[in-house]
Design a protein around this motif. Structure first.
Motif, PDB file in Angstrom:
ATOM      1  N   UNK A  87     -73.510 -45.552   9.893  1.00  6.80           N
ATOM      2  CA  UNK A  87     -73.625 -44.777  11.122  1.00  6.80           C
ATOM      3  C   UNK A  87     -73.169 -45.611  12.321  1.00  6.80           C
ATOM      4  N   UNK A  88     -72.822 -44.910  13.402  1.00  2.00           N
ATOM      5  CA  UNK A  88     -72.511 -45.575  14.668  1.00  2.00           C
ATOM      6  C   UNK A  88     -73.808 -45.972  15.355  1.00  2.00           C
ATOM      7  N   UNK A  89     -73.824 -47.151  15.953  1.00  2.00           N
ATOM      8  CA  UNK A  89     -74.969 -47.654  16.706  1.00  2.00           C
ATOM      9  C   UNK A  89     -74.564 -47.795  18.163  1.00  2.00           C
ATOM     10  N   UNK A  90     -75.450 -47.373  19.069  1.00  2.00           N
ATOM     11  CA  UNK A  90     -75.107 -47.452  20.488  1.00  2.00           C
ATOM     12  C   UNK A  90     -76.303 -47.209  21.379  1.00  2.00           C
ATOM     13  N   UNK A  91     -76.031 -46.966  22.668  1.00  4.58           N
ATOM     14  CA  UNK A  91     -77.093 -46.781  23.663  1.00  4.58           C
ATOM     15  C   UNK A  91     -76.851 -45.484  24.428  1.00  4.58           C
ATOM     16  N   UNK A  92     -77.874 -45.062  25.165  1.00  5.35           N
ATOM     17  CA  UNK A  92     -77.711 -43.894  26.028  1.00  5.35           C
ATOM     18  C   UNK A  92     -77.215 -44.341  27.400  1.00  5.35           C
ATOM     19  N   UNK A  93     -76.306 -43.559  27.970  1.00  2.00           N
ATOM     20  CA  UNK A  93     -75.733 -43.878  29.277  1.00  2.00           C
ATOM     21  C   UNK A  93     -75.719 -42.617  30.146  1.00  2.00           C
ATOM     22  N   UNK A  94     -75.332 -42.815  31.398  1.00  2.00           N
ATOM     23  CA  UNK A  94     -75.220 -41.696  32.338  1.00  2.00           C
ATOM     24  C   UNK A  94     -73.763 -41.554  32.779  1.00  2.00           C
ATOM     25  N   UNK A  95     -73.367 -40.314  33.041  1.00  4.95           N
ATOM     26  CA  UNK A  95     -72.016 -40.038  33.540  1.00  4.95           C
ATOM     27  C   UNK A  95     -72.119 -39.174  34.801  1.00  4.95           C
ATOM     28  N   UNK A  96     -71.189 -39.397  35.727  1.00  4.33           N
ATOM     29  CA  UNK A  96     -71.202 -38.626  36.969  1.00  4.33           C
ATOM     30  C   UNK A  96     -70.450 -37.315  36.776  1.00  4.33           C
ATOM     31  N   UNK A  97     -71.098 -36.239  37.174  1.00  2.48           N
ATOM     32  CA  UNK A  97     -70.462 -34.920  37.202  1.00  2.48           C
ATOM     33  C   UNK A  97     -70.629 -34.402  38.630  1.00  2.48           C
ATOM     34  N   UNK A  98     -69.490 -34.312  39.331  1.00  2.00           N
ATOM     35  CA  UNK A  98     -69.575 -33.927  40.735  1.00  2.00           C
ATOM     36  C   UNK A  98     -70.206 -35.041  41.540  1.00  2.00           C
ATOM     37  N   UNK A  99     -71.280 -34.742  42.275  1.00  2.00           N
ATOM     38  CA  UNK A  99     -71.937 -35.758  43.094  1.00  2.00           C
ATOM     39  C   UNK A  99     -73.256 -36.223  42.482  1.00  2.00           C
ATOM     40  N   UNK A 100     -73.462 -35.932  41.197  1.00  2.00           N
ATOM     41  CA  UNK A 100     -74.725 -36.309  40.553  1.00  2.00           C
ATOM     42  C   UNK A 100     -74.469 -37.046  39.242  1.00  2.00           C
ATOM     43  N   UNK A 101     -75.429 -37.941  38.898  1.00  2.00           N
ATOM     44  CA  UNK A 101     -75.404 -38.647  37.627  1.00  2.00           C
ATOM     45  C   UNK A 101     -76.224 -37.858  36.610  1.00  2.00           C
ATOM     46  N   UNK A 102     -75.710 -37.766  35.404  1.00  2.00           N
ATOM     47  CA  UNK A 102     -76.415 -37.069  34.323  1.00  2.00           C
ATOM     48  C   UNK A 102     -76.579 -38.033  33.147  1.00  2.00           C
ATOM     49  N   UNK A 103     -77.823 -38.232  32.741  1.00  4.79           N
ATOM     50  CA  UNK A 103     -78.135 -39.175  31.660  1.00  4.79           C
ATOM     51  C   UNK A 103     -78.099 -38.469  30.304  1.00  4.79           C
ATOM     52  N   UNK A 104     -78.228 -39.285  29.237  1.00  4.29           N
ATOM     53  CA  UNK A 104     -78.353 -38.719  27.892  1.00  4.29           C
ATOM     54  C   UNK A 104     -77.079 -38.711  27.080  1.00  4.29           C
ATOM     55  N   UNK A 105     -76.052 -39.452  27.502  1.00  6.41           N
ATOM     56  CA  UNK A 105     -74.799 -39.502  26.746  1.00  6.41           C
ATOM     57  C   UNK A 105     -74.768 -40.756  25.866  1.00  6.41           C
ATOM     58  N   UNK A 106     -74.163 -40.625  24.686  1.00  6.46           N
ATOM     59  CA  UNK A 106     -74.140 -41.710  23.713  1.00  6.46           C
ATOM     60  C   UNK A 106     -72.926 -42.602  23.936  1.00  6.46           C
ATOM     61  N   UNK A 107     -73.177 -43.918  24.053  1.00  6.55           N
ATOM     62  CA  UNK A 107     -72.104 -44.900  24.197  1.00  6.55           C
ATOM     63  C   UNK A 107     -72.099 -45.795  22.954  1.00  6.55           C
ATOM     64  N   UNK A 108     -71.155 -45.606  22.039  1.00  5.06           N
ATOM     65  CA  UNK A 108     -71.105 -46.423  20.814  1.00  5.06           C
ATOM     66  C   UNK A 108     -70.813 -47.889  21.124  1.00  5.06           C
ATOM     67  N   UNK A 109     -71.460 -48.768  20.362  1.00  7.80           N
ATOM     68  CA  UNK A 109     -71.177 -50.200  20.450  1.00  7.80           C
ATOM     69  C   UNK A 109     -70.642 -50.705  19.112  1.00  7.80           C
ATOM     70  N   UNK A 110     -71.300 -50.335  18.022  1.00  7.48           N
ATOM     71  CA  UNK A 110     -70.775 -50.618  16.683  1.00  7.48           C
ATOM     72  C   UNK A 110     -70.414 -49.278  16.047  1.00  7.48           C
ATOM     73  N   UNK A 111     -69.136 -49.054  15.814  1.00  7.44           N
ATOM     74  CA  UNK A 111     -68.691 -47.790  15.237  1.00  7.44           C
ATOM     75  C   UNK A 111     -69.050 -47.714  13.755  1.00  7.44           C
ATOM     76  N   UNK A 112     -69.225 -46.486  13.269  1.00  5.05           N
ATOM     77  CA  UNK A 112     -69.493 -46.320  11.839  1.00  5.05           C
ATOM     78  C   UNK A 112     -68.335 -46.892  11.021  1.00  5.05           C
ATOM     79  N   UNK A 113     -68.676 -47.348   9.835  1.00  5.00           N
ATOM     80  CA  UNK A 113     -67.709 -47.930   8.899  1.00  5.00           C
ATOM     81  C   UNK A 113     -67.059 -49.209   9.414  1.00  5.00           C
ATOM     82  N   UNK A 114     -67.816 -49.928  10.254  1.00  7.19           N
ATOM     83  CA  UNK A 114     -67.417 -51.282  10.644  1.00  7.19           C
ATOM     84  C   UNK A 114     -67.956 -52.243   9.594  1.00  7.19           C
ATOM     85  N   UNK A 115     -67.121 -53.192   9.157  1.00  8.20           N
ATOM     86  CA  UNK A 115     -67.554 -54.157   8.150  1.00  8.20           C
ATOM     87  C   UNK A 115     -68.713 -54.983   8.696  1.00  8.20           C
TER      88      UNK A 115
END
Length: 561
Positions: A357-385
Motif C-alpha cells: 500500500x501507499x503510505x503518506x500523510x494528510x495535507x490541506x489544499x487551497x480552493x479559492x480563498x480557503x484551505x481545505x484539509x483531508x487530502x492524502x499526500x503519498x510519501x512511499x508509493x505502493x510497490x516500492x521495494x
C-alpha cells in the motif's frame, strides 16, 4: 527451531527447512492441511478437522473464516466466552506449534507467518498478536504470493524470468509480479482483494442451490448442509464437466445437475473481481501480459476450472506445475524462515519485497480563498521495494502558525477519510509571521512491516518521531496478556485422541445431515465406535476407524457425484 506457517482462511499448514529443502509437518491425523476451524466441545478446545465436522453439525459451537476479521473488533462466542480473530488464530497456531514439536522432537519458538499481500498494517499487527498469544516469536511476516514464488524460486537459479503469482485462497486474493535472476528474487508489484476467495464461490453456489430448490439460503438450520453440498459440487466440477446434487435438505429432496458453464455464470461477479488487482499489478510492474514468462497458480481455489481458465486466458499461457497450490505458501514460508536464520543451504538466495500500500500523510489544499484539509499526500508509493526511506517537504498553512499535526495513513484514496489511519504526530514550530515554516517528513519502512516517521523543523533542526496511538481493532498489551491467560485456561483435547475425536465429529455431522432410515444407520456406526473405545483395543480400533471413514465417504458421495 525456526518454522514457516501458512495461516490460511480455510486451511493452515506448517513447514520446516531441513537438509536443504522445505518439508511439510503433518498433524495428528497424518494430514498436512489443518482446517482453520476451532470449536469448544464438552469444555475442551478442538482444532482442525474435528472442529470442522463439529461446525457442520453444531455451527454455534465452532468458529471459522475468522481470518477475515483480523484487525477488527468483531467477536465470536464459543463455550460462553467471547474471542476475537487473533485469539482464535492463536488457537490454530498453537495446534500447529504442538504438531511441529511432536514431529521434530524439540521446542519451536521462532516462526515466519504468511499474510495476504494486501493485508494492511492493522491486519498484520493482528497476525503478530496471534503469534504472541500462541507462544511464538514472529520473526517475519511474508506476503503469501512472495512465499509461493520463493518455493518455486529454489529451482530457478539460472537465467532470468518474469513470474506472475496468481494466489486465490479460501478468503483472500493476491497478485504478485516477480523477477528472478541469478538467485535474486525481486518483487516488482503486488495487488489484491482481502475479501475475495474460494469461500465466496462456495457461498454463491450454495445460494444458487437453495434458490433452485425454492429454499431460503439464509436459513441458519439449512446453511451447513447447503454449504457442504456446494463445497462438494465445487470440488467435483474441478475434475468433471458436471456434478449431480442429490440430498434431503429442508424437508425436500434435492436433485440438481450443475455444469461448469452454469457454475461460471453463477460466479461471474466474483470472476470479474479478479480483473482489477491483476490489471493494477501489471500496470505497476510496467509489464503487459505477453511479457510474463510464467504463470504460477497458488491456493486451493485455483483448482476451480473457471478460475484457471480466466488466469490462462488473461496471461495467454498455461500455468507451471511442480508444487501443490495448497502447499506452496507454507513451503515458501519455511524457506524464508531459513533465510532469517541464515541457513547455509540458502547462501546464494536473495529476496526483495515491496510495500503493498501507499503510505503518506494528510495535507490541506487551497480552493479559492480557503484551505481545505483531508487530502492524502503519498510519501512511499505502493510497490516500492523495501526496506525504503523517503522524505518530502511540507510547510505551515498560515504565517504565525505554531503547530503542525500530521495524520499518518495507508491506502490509495485521494481523501484520507477513505484510507487506513495509522497514527498521528504533532510538532511545534517557531511563530514566524514573515513566511511559512518548513519541515521535512521522512518515512522509513522495513521488511518486518515497521514504519518510522521522523519530522525535522528546517529552521531549528528540532526533530520529532512518530508514536503510533492505539488503533481501532488493534490488541493492546493488556488485551494480549489477558488472551494469553485465556489460552492457558482452556482445556486442550489430547493430541493422541485426535483420530477418535475426528471420527466422532464426522459421525455427528452425518447424523445431522441424514434423514429417515439413514439416521438409525449412522446411530449404529456411533455405537460401534463407542463399543470399540470401551474395549480399548488399539488394533481393532484402528481397523474400525478405517471402515467407518470408508462408510462415511460412501454416504457423502451419494449427495454429490
Amino acid at each position: 527451531m525456526h518454522i514457516g506457517i501458512d495461516l490460511g482462511t480455510t486451511n493452515s499448514l506448517i513447514a520446516v527447512f531441513r537438509g536443504g529443502q522445505p518439508e511439510l509437518i503433518p498433524n495428528p491425523l497424518g494430514q498436512v492441511l489443518t482446517p482453520s476451524v476451532v470449536a469448544i466441545r464438552d469444555g475442551q478446545l478442538v482444532v482442525g478437522e474435528a472442529a470442522r465436522e463439529i461446525a457442520r453439525s453444531a455451527p454455534a459451537q465452532a468458529a471459522a473464516l475468522f481470518k477475515r476479521s483480523m484487525g477488527t473488533d468483531r467477536e465470536y462466542r464459543l463455550g460462553g466466552t467471547a474471542y476475537r480473530a487473533p485469539e482464535l488464530s492463536a488457537m490454530i497456531l498453537s495446534a500447529l506449534k504442538a504438531d511441529a514439536e511432536a514431529h521434530l522432537g524439540q521446542p519451536v519458538t521462532d516462526a515466519v507467518i504468511s499474510v495476504p499481500a494486501y493485508f494492511n498494517e492493522l491486519q498484520r499487527k493482528a497476525v503478530r498478536a496471534a503469534g504472541r498469544i500462541a507462544g511464538l516469536n514472529v520473526t517475519r511476516l511474508i506476503n503469501e504470493p512472495t512465499a509461493a514464488a520463493l518455493a518455486y524460486g529454489l529451482h530457478e537459479r539460472e537465467g532470468e524470468s518474469r513470474i506472475l503469482v496468481f494466489d486465490l485462497g479460501g478468503g483472500t486474493f493476491d497478485i504478485s509480479v516477480l523477477e528472478l535472476f541469478e538467485g535474486v528474487m525481486e518483487v516488482r508489484a503486488s495487488a489484491g482483494d482481502a475479501f475475495l476467495g474460494g469461500e465466496d464461490f462456495t457461498e454463491a453456489l450454495a445460494r444458487h442451490i437453495a434458490q433452485t430448490a425454492a429454499l431460503d439460503p439464509h436459513d441458519a438450520e439449512l446453511r451447513p448442509a447447503l454449504l457442504k453440498l456446494a463445497e462438494q459440487a465445487k470440488c467435483a466440477l474441478s475434475t468433471a464437466p458436471e456434478a449431480r446434487i442429490t440430498a434431503e435438505v429442508g424437508g425436500q429432496t434435492l436433485d440438481q445437475t450443475l455444469t461448469r458453464d452454469r457454475f461460471e455464470e453463477v460466479t461471474a461477479p466474483l470472476l470479474a473481481r479478479l480483473a482489477v488487482p491483476l490489471d493494477r499489478a501489471l500496470s505497476d510492474a510496467n509489464l503487459s501480459p505477453g511479457e510474463i514468462d510464467r504463470l504460477v497458480l497458488v491456493g486451493g481455489a485455483t483448482r476451480m476450472q473457471p478460475v484457471r481458465a480466466y488466469a490462462g486466458r488473461r496471461l495467454r499461457q498455461l500455468p507451471v506445475s511442480g508444487v501443490d497450490p495448497d502447499q506452496a505458501v507454507a513451503l515458501g514460508a519455511a524457506v524464508q524462515a531459513a533465510l532469517v536464520a541464515r541457513d547455509a543451504g540458502l547462501d546464494d538466495v536473495v529476496m526483495t519485497d515491496v510495500s503493498a500500500f501507499t503510505l503518506g500523510i494528510d495535507t490541506a489544499h487551497r480552493r479559492g480563498d480557503r484551505w481545505h484539509a483531508g487530502y492524502f499526500a503519498p510519501i512511499i508509493e505502493r510497490n516500492t521495494v523495501i526496506p525504503v526511506s523517503r522524505e518530502e517537504t511540507f510547510s505551515t498553512v498560515e504565517p504565525g502558525q505554531t503547530e503542525l499535526r500530521f495524520g499518518i495513513y495507508q491506502g490509495e484514496a485521494p481523501v484520507v477519510a477513505d484510507n487506513l489511519h495509522l497514527g498521528e504526530l504533532t510538532v511545534q514550530v517557531p511563530r514566524n509571521m514573515a513566511e511559512h515554516e518548513k519541515v521535512k517528513v521522512r518515512f522509513t519502512y522495513d521488511v518486518s512491516g515497521l514504519l518510522e516517521v521522523d519530522v525535522t523543523v528546517l529552521s531549528t533542526g528540532k526533530k520529532a518521531s512518530l508514536v503510533i496511538s492505539q488503533l481501532a481493532g488493534e490488541m493492546t498489551e493488556a488485551e494480549i496478556t489477558k488472551a494469553l491467560k485465556k489460552m492457558k485456561a482452556l482445556k486442550h483435547h489430547p493430541r493422541e485422541d485426535a483420530a477418535n475425536l475426528h471420527l466422532r465429529a464426522r459421525l455427528d455431522a452425518a447424523f445431522a445431515m441424514a434423514r429417515g432410515p439413514s439416521r438409525p444407520w449412522v446411530t449404529g456406526l456411533i455405537l460401534r465406535l463407542e463399543e470399540a473405545l470401551d474395549a480399548q483395543d488399539p488394533d481393532a480400533l484402528d481397523t474400525l476407524r478405517k471402515d467407518l471413514h470408508a462408510a462415511l465417504d460412501r454416504f457423502e458421495a451419494d449427495h454429490v457425484r
